[in-house]
Design an enzyme around this catalytic site. Structure first.
Site, PDB file in Angstrom:
ATOM      1  N   SER A 137       2.926  -0.737   6.373  1.00 31.55           N
ATOM      2  CA  SER A 137       2.916   0.002   7.630  1.00 31.55           C
ATOM      3  C   SER A 137       3.539  -0.892   8.691  1.00 31.55           C
ATOM      4  O   SER A 137       3.086  -2.017   8.892  1.00 31.55           O
ATOM      5  CB  SER A 137       1.477   0.370   8.015  1.00 31.55           C
ATOM      6  OG  SER A 137       1.452   1.265   9.104  1.00 31.55           O
TER       7      SER A 137
ATOM      8  N   ARG B  86      -8.239   0.235  -2.714  1.00 35.68           N
ATOM      9  CA  ARG B  86      -9.029   0.046  -1.490  1.00 35.68           C
ATOM     10  C   ARG B  86     -10.125  -0.980  -1.748  1.00 35.68           C
ATOM     11  O   ARG B  86     -11.188  -0.664  -2.266  1.00 35.68           O
ATOM     12  CB  ARG B  86      -9.617   1.384  -1.025  1.00 35.68           C
ATOM     13  CG  ARG B  86     -10.139   1.365   0.414  1.00 35.68           C
ATOM     14  CD  ARG B  86     -10.658   2.738   0.822  1.00 35.68           C
ATOM     15  NE  ARG B  86      -9.606   3.734   0.798  1.00 35.68           N
ATOM     16  CZ  ARG B  86      -8.756   3.971   1.804  1.00 35.68           C
ATOM     17  NH1 ARG B  86      -8.849   3.279   2.915  1.00 35.68           N
ATOM     18  NH2 ARG B  86      -7.832   4.912   1.697  1.00 35.68           N
TER      19      ARG B  86
END
Length: 431
Positions: A359, A284
């Protein structure tokens, strides 16, 4: 943006479906919406009445003048009607604008096939590919492995603060090779057109794909030096933004659909609300690279395109021989603009879990309505296109997966066969 006719047709059903998303809330100020709709309907009825009366009076004026009689009183009445019509039109424009503003913060409706759930625990596994490697030693994480290969978090933090990374030498070369490999597969095998896009975009571009106005705090804002009034601009959080908006305010030729675009770009995210999550390593970051896929398609083809796009992301992982699984996201875990999403999660040995690496989402007409991206259908009428986007793949997370899945006991990294041509035939990376 949702089609407002859906709300006008069955408001309760729309709100009910929206509330299956994460943390059910009043996505829409229903009372304000209802008040505006009542006023809009009233104004439209009144406008029709006034237009009818004006037409009748205009005929009366003609008759009076034809008889040589005084028509000034009737003409004055027509003038008053004209003033009221003008004021009504101005108010109606203001109402329509306020309704549009209300809808800008309302997410897309989940497709009826999407599983209902409150959070990621409600996601449904669709399939798995590959078997996680059985190590004969305790696998190390990518932070430890990367330290001798040029993965430098300390310098990144010194230059830019936490969640920034500096790469040099072997790991920088591997990172570049991954991005080039992904672009080559998506363009040469899957038919995407490679693009290079701006990394800074205007406010209305982010409104088009749904990042603004709701997620402003997640963006990095740009202030241009020397401007008395800085333009409202932002660093892109994904090249989906610029690729999708490349067709904004256009009427496309249906013969040119589908449009398939890909780009390798840095992505900038403030990670607002994620304090304390994945602070170690590359999982992240505020800045990371991604190869993005975007498709602009005929509405009848969008779910076929979604399945295709998932396959295009899977192809990268299969060529790299990285174990992964595919998840159908539930209503509570989908992004703002998506109506249906599949996530790909790659196996990360040091954590012993699958982590998101791609995604892929169908947004149907949600983004195109905001962008006014259309095509001329068989009946000659303008119709909204459907837009889709997906990662093909996140480069940094793929780097994590390669380092950890291909590590050797001595800390060296075996180069996946598919990448060796991009590294001059090198078979092993060493510090």
């Amino acid at each position: 943006m949702l089609d407002i006719t859906l709300l006008r047709k069955d408001l309760d059903a729309v709100i009910g479906r929206l509330n299956t998303r994460k943390n059910p809330q009043a996505f829409l100020d229903v009372e304000r919406y209802a008040a505006l709709e009542r006023e809009r309907k009233g104004l439209q009825v009144r406008t029709e009445e006034l237009q009818g009366k004006r037409n009748s009076l205009s005929k009366q004026i003609g008759m009076l003048k034809g008889k040589g009689e005084d028509a000034s009183a009737v003409m004055a009445e027509v003038g008053g009607i004209a003033d009221e019509l003008k004021a009504g039109a101005e108010r109606l424009d203001a109402i329509q604008q306020e309704l549009a503003t209300l809808l800008m913060t309302v997410p897309n409706l989940p497709h009826e096939s999407v599983p209902v759930g409150n959070d990621e625990s409600g996601n449904v596994e669709v399939r798995r590919w590959g078997t996680p490697r059985a190590f004969e030693f305790t696998p190390r994480d990518h932070v430890d492995l990367g330290a001798t290969l040029g993965l430098d978090f300390e310098t990144g933090a010194k230059l830019s603060g936490s969640r920034f990374t500096f790469m040099r030498g072997p790991v920088a070369r591997l990172h570049r090779a991954l991005a080039q490999f992904m672009l080559d597969v998506q363009t040469e095998e899957h038919g995407y057109t490679e693009c290079y896009t701006p990394y800074i975009v205007n406010r209305e571009v982010l409104e088009g794909t749904g990042q603004l106005p709701k997620f402003k705090e997640d963006m990095f804002w740009v202030l241009r030096g020397g401007d008395d009034e800085a333009a409202e601009q932002y660093l892109i959080s994904t090249s989906e933004i610029s690729l999708t908006n490349s067709v904004r305010e256009q009427v496309l030729d249906v013969a040119n659909l589908p449009i398939k675009l890909t780009a390798h770009s840095p992505c900038f995210r403030s990670e607002a609300g994620s304090a304390g999550r994945d602070t170690r390593g590359l999982i992240r970051q505020h800045q990371f690279d991604k190869v993005e896929m975007v498709q602009i398609v005929h509405p009848e083809k969008s779910y076929e395109a979604l399945d295709e796009m998932v396959g295009h992301a899977e192809a990268i992982l299969q060529k790299l021989e990285l174990p992964y699984r595919v998840l159908a996201l539930c209503t509570g875990d989908m992004g703002f603009s998506a109506t249906k999403t599949f996530d790909l999660e790659v196996w990360v040995p040091a954590q012993g879990v699958y982590r998101e690496i791609s995604s892929c989402s169908n947004c149907e007409a949600f983004q195109s309505r905001r962008m006014q991206a259309r095509f001329k259908n068989a009946q000659g009428k303008n119709e909204l296109v459907h837009t889709l986007n997906g990662s093909g793949l996140a480069v940094g997370r793929t780097l994590v997966a390669v380092l950890e899945n291909y590590q050797n006991a001595d800390g060296s990294i075996t180069v996946p066969t598919a990448l060796r041509a991009y590294l001059g035939g090198l078979e092993v990376l060493r510090g």
